[in-house]
Design an enzyme around this catalytic site. Sequence first.
Site, PDB file in Angstrom:
ATOM      1  N   TYR A   1      -2.252  -0.496  10.458  1.00  0.00           N
ATOM      2  CA  TYR A   1      -2.274  -0.919   9.056  1.00  0.00           C
ATOM      3  C   TYR A   1      -0.959  -0.533   8.370  1.00  0.00           C
ATOM      4  CZ  TYR A   1      -3.924  -1.059   4.153  1.00  0.00           C
ATOM      5  OH  TYR A   1      -4.069  -1.309   2.806  1.00  0.00           O
TER       6      TYR A   1
ATOM      7  N   SER B   1       0.864  -1.188   0.000  1.00  0.00           N
ATOM      8  CA  SER B   1       0.000   0.000   0.000  1.00  0.00           C
ATOM      9  C   SER B   1       0.892   1.226   0.000  1.00  0.00           C
ATOM     10  CB  SER B   1      -0.876   0.007   1.260  1.00  0.00           C
ATOM     11  OG  SER B   1      -1.586   1.235   1.369  1.00  0.00           O
TER      12      SER B   1
HETATM   13  P1  NAD Z   1     -11.552  -5.926  -0.052  1.00  0.00           P
HETATM   14  O1  NAD Z   1     -11.963  -5.872   1.374  1.00  0.00           O
HETATM   15  O2  NAD Z   1     -12.429  -5.381  -1.102  1.00  0.00           O
HETATM   16  O3  NAD Z   1     -11.154  -7.431  -0.435  1.00  0.00           O
HETATM   17  C1  NAD Z   1     -10.272  -8.169   0.386  1.00  0.00           C
HETATM   18  C2  NAD Z   1     -10.471  -9.659   0.163  1.00  0.00           C
HETATM   19  O4  NAD Z   1      -9.548 -10.343   1.055  1.00  0.00           O
HETATM   20  C3  NAD Z   1     -11.875 -10.141   0.533  1.00  0.00           C
HETATM   21  O5  NAD Z   1     -12.380 -10.994  -0.473  1.00  0.00           O
HETATM   22  C4  NAD Z   1     -11.674 -10.868   1.859  1.00  0.00           C
HETATM   23  O6  NAD Z   1     -12.609 -11.937   2.073  1.00  0.00           O
HETATM   24  C5  NAD Z   1     -10.260 -11.391   1.712  1.00  0.00           C
HETATM   25  N1  NAD Z   1      -9.629 -11.695   3.010  1.00  0.00           N
HETATM   26  C6  NAD Z   1      -9.693 -10.964   4.151  1.00  0.00           C
HETATM   27  N2  NAD Z   1      -9.058 -11.603   5.141  1.00  0.00           N
HETATM   28  C7  NAD Z   1      -8.566 -12.753   4.625  1.00  0.00           C
HETATM   29  C8  NAD Z   1      -7.823 -13.837   5.163  1.00  0.00           C
HETATM   30  N3  NAD Z   1      -7.461 -13.874   6.459  1.00  0.00           N
HETATM   31  N4  NAD Z   1      -7.488 -14.864   4.347  1.00  0.00           N
HETATM   32  C9  NAD Z   1      -7.866 -14.857   3.040  1.00  0.00           C
HETATM   33  N5  NAD Z   1      -8.585 -13.867   2.480  1.00  0.00           N
HETATM   34  C10 NAD Z   1      -8.931 -12.819   3.267  1.00  0.00           C
HETATM   35  O7  NAD Z   1     -10.121  -5.168  -0.083  1.00  0.00           O
HETATM   36  P2  NAD Z   1      -9.298  -4.533  -1.307  1.00  0.00           P
HETATM   37  O8  NAD Z   1      -9.467  -3.074  -1.256  1.00  0.00           O
HETATM   38  O9  NAD Z   1      -9.545  -5.263  -2.572  1.00  0.00           O
HETATM   39  O10 NAD Z   1      -7.813  -4.831  -0.783  1.00  0.00           O
HETATM   40  C11 NAD Z   1      -6.970  -5.811  -1.361  1.00  0.00           C
HETATM   41  C12 NAD Z   1      -5.544  -5.514  -0.944  1.00  0.00           C
HETATM   42  O11 NAD Z   1      -5.181  -4.210  -1.400  1.00  0.00           O
HETATM   43  C13 NAD Z   1      -5.331  -5.503   0.570  1.00  0.00           C
HETATM   44  O12 NAD Z   1      -4.073  -6.090   0.866  1.00  0.00           O
HETATM   45  C14 NAD Z   1      -5.329  -4.026   0.897  1.00  0.00           C
HETATM   46  O13 NAD Z   1      -4.622  -3.752   2.091  1.00  0.00           O
HETATM   47  C15 NAD Z   1      -4.649  -3.464  -0.327  1.00  0.00           C
HETATM   48  N6  NAD Z   1      -4.878  -2.040  -0.569  1.00  0.00           N
HETATM   49  C16 NAD Z   1      -6.143  -1.550  -0.767  1.00  0.00           C
HETATM   50  C17 NAD Z   1      -6.311  -0.189  -1.008  1.00  0.00           C
HETATM   51  C18 NAD Z   1      -7.674   0.431  -1.232  1.00  0.00           C
HETATM   52  O14 NAD Z   1      -7.778   1.661  -1.288  1.00  0.00           O
HETATM   53  N7  NAD Z   1      -8.750  -0.341  -1.379  1.00  0.00           N
HETATM   54  C19 NAD Z   1      -5.197   0.665  -1.043  1.00  0.00           C
HETATM   55  C20 NAD Z   1      -3.940   0.130  -0.846  1.00  0.00           C
HETATM   56  C21 NAD Z   1      -3.785  -1.224  -0.620  1.00  0.00           C
END
Ligand code: NAD
Length: 258
Positions: free
Chosen positions: A154, A141
């Site tokens: 985080y 991130s």
């Molecule tokens: P999201 O919540 O939309 O999707 C996350 C997915 O991970 C879900 O399907 C959930 O069921 C799964 N998950 C959660 N805990 C889990 C576990 N213990 N084991 C297996 N699966 C698990 O989130 P997103 O926004 O798509 O985020 C995906 C990645 O991107 C994450 O690592 C997040 O930190 C990172 N990220 C997101 C953003 C943002 O703005 N959305 C920004 C930077 C980084």
Amino acid sequence: MLEELRGRRAIVTGGAAGIGLAIARQFHAAGMRVAIADLDAAAAGKAAAELGPEHMGIAIDVRERASVVQAFESVVQRFGGYDVLAANAGVSSMKLVVDLADADWDFNMDVNAKGIFLTNQAAVRHFLAENRKGVIVNTASLAGKWGAPWLAHYSASKFAVVGFTQALAREVAEHGIRVNCVCPGFVRTGMQSREVEWEASLRQMTPEAVVQDYINQTPMGRLEEPEDVAKTVLFLASDLAGFVTGEALNVTGGVRMD
Ligand code: NAD
């Protein structure tokens, strides 16, 4: 240009929603076979079925060694092995440090940092055992390079992802295994919707004003889409990035926090 990816096999953790689902779709479009691994097993199965019968959905909890080993083994049994790991599963919550409970800290570190360790270790062991030049792309991130307020726990977990990625990349480079991570910014997903609600409450703003603030911080003038991240993951997974390893690549539309 990405023809060499056709037929390669990938595991995408957290692949049932958001960025992970977009990564799975990009891999599918490139002709790869995808194992969508998610805590939400039903959603993983549904997402895989929607992509096509050559793909698979599996239950995984990236915090648990036994779950990771079992899930990855089931991919080996079905696909005969795998070439790419997109370790993307992650969670977030927003709180001031003074209000953080041990459980908040542990939950973020367990999913975001320990989950990267367990899944990356399993993949590297597989690649080494098969003498395969595998590729790992972790989802970190922008908060893994810049300490974000209300997200200290985080941010700490994502700094861990960046450091782990750099260290592992240097350990396994001699085997032809590449390890990189992407650092997304403000991506329109379920995670972001939850963060917008928390931030609106913490800053006493409307959710719409929080979203507009994200856009204002983004030089390219819009929220990031999951596909923006997924295309970069596809690039890093491909031979186009064949001499790229140990990098933490920003995918933010120009957002910079430093
Ligand atoms: P999201 O919540 O939309 O999707 C996350 C997915 O991970 C879900 O399907 C959930 O069921 C799964 N998950 C959660 N805990 C889990 C576990 N213990 N084991 C297996 N699966 C698990 O989130 P997103 O926004 O798509 O985020 C995906 C990645 O991107 C994450 O690592 C997040 O930190 C990172 N990220 C997101 C953003 C943002 O703005 N959305 C920004 C930077 C980084």
